[in-house]
Scaffold this motif. Structure first.
Motif, short mmCIF file in Angstrom:
data_model
loop_
_atom_site.label_atom_id
_atom_site.label_comp_id
_atom_site.label_asym_id
_atom_site.label_seq_id
_atom_site.Cartn_x
_atom_site.Cartn_y
_atom_site.Cartn_z
N VAL A 94 0.85 -1.18 0.00
CA VAL A 94 0.00 0.00 0.00
C VAL A 94 0.89 1.23 0.00
CG1 VAL A 94 -1.82 1.29 1.16
CG2 VAL A 94 -1.83 -1.22 1.25
N PHE A 95 0.65 2.12 -0.97
CA PHE A 95 1.39 3.37 -1.09
C PHE A 95 0.50 4.50 -0.57
CE2 PHE A 95 2.70 0.47 -4.38
CZ PHE A 95 4.07 0.57 -4.42
N GLY A 96 0.88 5.10 0.55
CA GLY A 96 0.13 6.23 1.07
C GLY A 96 0.77 7.52 0.60
N LEU A 97 0.16 8.14 -0.42
CA LEU A 97 0.72 9.35 -1.03
C LEU A 97 0.14 10.60 -0.39
CD1 LEU A 97 0.63 8.39 -4.83
CD2 LEU A 97 2.21 7.65 -3.03
N PRO A 98 0.84 11.72 -0.51
CA PRO A 98 0.31 12.98 0.01
C PRO A 98 -0.97 13.38 -0.72
CG PRO A 98 2.65 13.17 -0.56
CD PRO A 98 2.16 11.87 -1.14
N GLY A 99 -1.75 14.25 -0.08
CA GLY A 99 -3.01 14.68 -0.67
C GLY A 99 -2.88 15.81 -1.67
N ASN A 100 -1.83 16.63 -1.57
CA ASN A 100 -1.65 17.70 -2.54
C ASN A 100 -1.44 17.09 -3.93
OD1 ASN A 100 -1.91 20.23 -1.20
ND2 ASN A 100 0.04 19.83 -0.16
N PRO A 101 -2.13 17.59 -4.94
CA PRO A 101 -2.12 16.93 -6.26
C PRO A 101 -0.74 16.74 -6.87
CG PRO A 101 -3.89 18.54 -6.15
CD PRO A 101 -3.07 18.74 -4.92
N VAL A 102 0.09 17.78 -6.84
CA VAL A 102 1.42 17.65 -7.44
C VAL A 102 2.28 16.68 -6.64
CG1 VAL A 102 3.53 18.86 -8.09
CG2 VAL A 102 1.31 19.92 -8.50
N SER A 103 2.16 16.74 -5.31
CA SER A 103 2.91 15.81 -4.46
C SER A 103 2.54 14.37 -4.78
CB SER A 103 2.65 16.11 -2.99
OG SER A 103 3.13 17.39 -2.63
N SER A 137 5.21 11.67 -6.12
CA SER A 137 5.37 10.40 -5.40
C SER A 137 5.14 9.21 -6.32
CB SER A 137 4.40 10.32 -4.22
OG SER A 137 4.86 11.07 -3.13
N PHE A 138 4.15 9.33 -7.19
CA PHE A 138 3.89 8.26 -8.16
C PHE A 138 5.12 8.01 -9.01
CE2 PHE A 138 2.62 6.49 -12.19
CZ PHE A 138 1.69 5.51 -11.85
N GLU A 139 5.73 9.09 -9.52
CA GLU A 139 6.89 8.93 -10.40
C GLU A 139 8.10 8.36 -9.67
OE1 GLU A 139 7.24 9.15 -13.56
OE2 GLU A 139 5.28 9.95 -14.06
N LEU A 140 8.32 8.78 -8.42
CA LEU A 140 9.52 8.39 -7.71
C LEU A 140 9.40 7.04 -7.02
CD1 LEU A 140 10.73 11.68 -6.01
CD2 LEU A 140 11.10 10.87 -8.33
N PHE A 141 8.19 6.67 -6.60
CA PHE A 141 8.01 5.46 -5.81
C PHE A 141 7.06 4.45 -6.44
CE2 PHE A 141 9.16 8.80 -2.76
CZ PHE A 141 10.28 8.22 -2.19
N VAL A 142 5.86 4.89 -6.79
CA VAL A 142 4.83 3.95 -7.22
C VAL A 142 5.16 3.34 -8.58
CG1 VAL A 142 2.38 3.61 -7.69
CG2 VAL A 142 3.09 5.22 -5.91
N ARG A 143 5.44 4.18 -9.56
CA ARG A 143 5.69 3.66 -10.91
C ARG A 143 6.86 2.67 -10.92
NH1 ARG A 143 9.09 4.70 -15.17
NH2 ARG A 143 8.24 4.26 -17.25
N PRO A 144 8.04 3.01 -10.37
CA PRO A 144 9.12 2.01 -10.39
C PRO A 144 8.80 0.76 -9.58
CG PRO A 144 9.79 4.01 -9.22
CD PRO A 144 8.51 4.32 -9.89
N ALA A 145 8.07 0.91 -8.47
CA ALA A 145 7.72 -0.28 -7.67
C ALA A 145 6.75 -1.18 -8.42
CB ALA A 145 7.10 0.15 -6.34
N LEU A 146 5.78 -0.60 -9.12
CA LEU A 146 4.85 -1.40 -9.91
C LEU A 146 5.55 -2.05 -11.09
CD1 LEU A 146 1.62 0.82 -9.93
CD2 LEU A 146 2.16 -1.14 -8.47
N ARG A 147 6.52 -1.36 -11.67
CA ARG A 147 7.31 -1.98 -12.74
C ARG A 147 8.07 -3.20 -12.20
NH1 ARG A 147 8.23 0.38 -17.57
NH2 ARG A 147 10.38 -0.39 -17.72
#
Length: 426
Positions: free
Chosen positions: A294-303, A307-317
């Motif tokens: 489970v990836f708990g990302l910040p609520g601010n849209p850009v954050s 976070s998706f680019e730095l953590f989620v996308r590479p982890a899902l890859r």
């Protein structure tokens, strides 16, 4: 604060590749091969012509032009059934099997056929093997067709089909749930009530998943209610390989995602203040009952997007079996001064980068850089990686992470195959 590379190592280490599945070849495009495939057949399997022309014995063409007797025609898929002897030739089409006795092909443009079709003049001397595709010239038995970790392209599928491999083992494509949290969220088209905001993160994150070819599952929204959040995460874990939440990971009294993750995880959970801006807070854990990350990302849209680019996308890859996890980084010349104060963080600035010629990148920011300013992200195709310090001046080089390849110039592909850095190495 956690250094970026340390936070990434923790997250990626808990996202091992998903178990392989066997798919029909026509369903495997874009999937990652889970095992190396070796050739069991040679390609081509027989000597054949690479040109329309005449199959001949090379020795008979010495002293050309020479006249040869035509003994028949060879079509693709239909062997001649007789041997080409001395002084003889056979009409042959591209891809047709080379008849016995022949060892070369003269292309049709260098021949002259008699009006009755019984003889042909060969206009040039030929060496053995001329315009002949030898058996195994493309693929020999035992060759590696595709290695484990290969992302299957249309060409890979064609090579596999040429081996009669109609099914392949690939890594499972992640199915990812997306949940927005917070009492402040409002859905629908009615005017916003006081203190409410529209939920943009869920739509953005689902779109980011679709762009990568993953299956996104819309889990809706949950207010600041601990029991409801527990129920949503537990339910989603039964059908999702990973879950992304946005909101509720900061230090506020009602930031419940990190609290719930601490209760539901296996102990493999961290709430991190990462040394980056934006996207400093990150909660990550693995649910105890299902081993679902489970990836708990910040609520601010850009954050959330960073976070998706730095953590989620590479982890899902990594979950999907990919070996290359990060997007490319290029060195670009700053068009404007990029000033900052030292605060111990890597700053990621929304930017537009392009090639000014075929060898030089230039980059400029796209507008406001506060973490709630999503419009400047919509204009960006990259993130400037501004290291801790006082910044850089216009005209100086700076590293840039390419986050939207579809919005780069057409010349970009000419340089993206060059060696590039990886964000995880920063």
């Amino acid at each position: 604060m956690f250094p970026l590379d340390e936070a990434q190592r923790f997250v990626f280490g808990l996202c091992p590749p998903l178990p392989p599945v066997e798919l029909a070849l026509d369903e495997a495009l874009g999937r990652v091969l889970s095992e190396t495939v070796m050739a069991t057949e040679q390609v081509p399997s027989f000597a054949n012509s690479s040109m329309d022309g005449y199959a001949v014995r090379a020795d008979d063409t010495s002293g050309a032009p020479v006249s040869l007797a035509v003994i028949g025609s060879v079509m693709a898929g239909h062997p001649l059934g007789q041997t080409v002897g001395p002084g003889q030739a056979a009409r042959i089409m591209t891809g047709a099997p080379l008849p016995l006795g022949a060892d070369a092909v003269c292309m049709i443009e260098e021949t002259e056929t008699a009006s009755d079709g019984r003889t042909v003049v060969i206009g040039r001397e030929l060496q053995p093997g001329a315009f002949v595709r030898q058996p195994g010239r493309d693929v020999a038995i035992g060759d590696v067709i595709a290695s484990a970790g290969t992302v299957l392209t249309p060409a890979h599928l064609g090579v596999l089909a040429s081996q009669g491999a109609l099914r392949v083992k690939v890594h499972h494509r992640p199915r990812v749930g997306v949940l927005s949290t917070g009492d402040e969220l409002f859905s629908g088209t009615d005017p916003l009530p006081p203190g409410k905001i529209r939920d943009s993160n869920r739509h953005t994150l689902l779109a980011l998943l679709r762009r990568e070819g993953w299956d996104g599952v819309d889990l809706g929204t949950v207010g600041d209610d601990e029991s409801a959040l527990v129920e949503s995460l537990s339910s989603a874990a039964s059908s999702c390989d990973a879950i992304i939440t946005s909101g509720g990971v900061s230090v506020g009294d009602l930031d419940l995602v990190r609290v719930v993750l601490e209760k539901l995880s296996t102990g493999k959970m961290r709430w991190m203040q990462v040394a980056i801006r934006p996207a400093k807070p990150l909660a990550f854990g693995v649910l105890a009952d299902s081993a679902t990350p489970v990836f708990g990302l910040p609520g601010n849209p850009v954050s959330a997007m960073v976070s998706f680019e730095l953590f989620v996308r590479p982890a899902l890859r990594r979950l999907g079996g990919h070996r290359v996890l990060h997007r490319p980084i290029v060195s670009a010349i700053a068009d404007v001064d990029l000033r900052r104060e030292s605060d111990g963080k890597l700053h990621l600035l929304r930017a537009h980068v392009d090639l000014v010629d075929r060898f030089s990148w230039r980059v400029c920011t796209t507008g406001g850089q506060e973490s709630h300013q999503l419009h400047s992200m919509s204009e960006a195709n990259s993130l400037i990686l501004l290291p801790d310090g006082t910044g850089v001046q216009a005209g100086e080089p700076i590293n840039v992470l390419l986050i939207d390849p579809d919005r780069l110039s057409s010349d970009t592909a000419l340089v993206l195959n060059a060696p590039h850095g990886q964000l995880g190495a920063l």
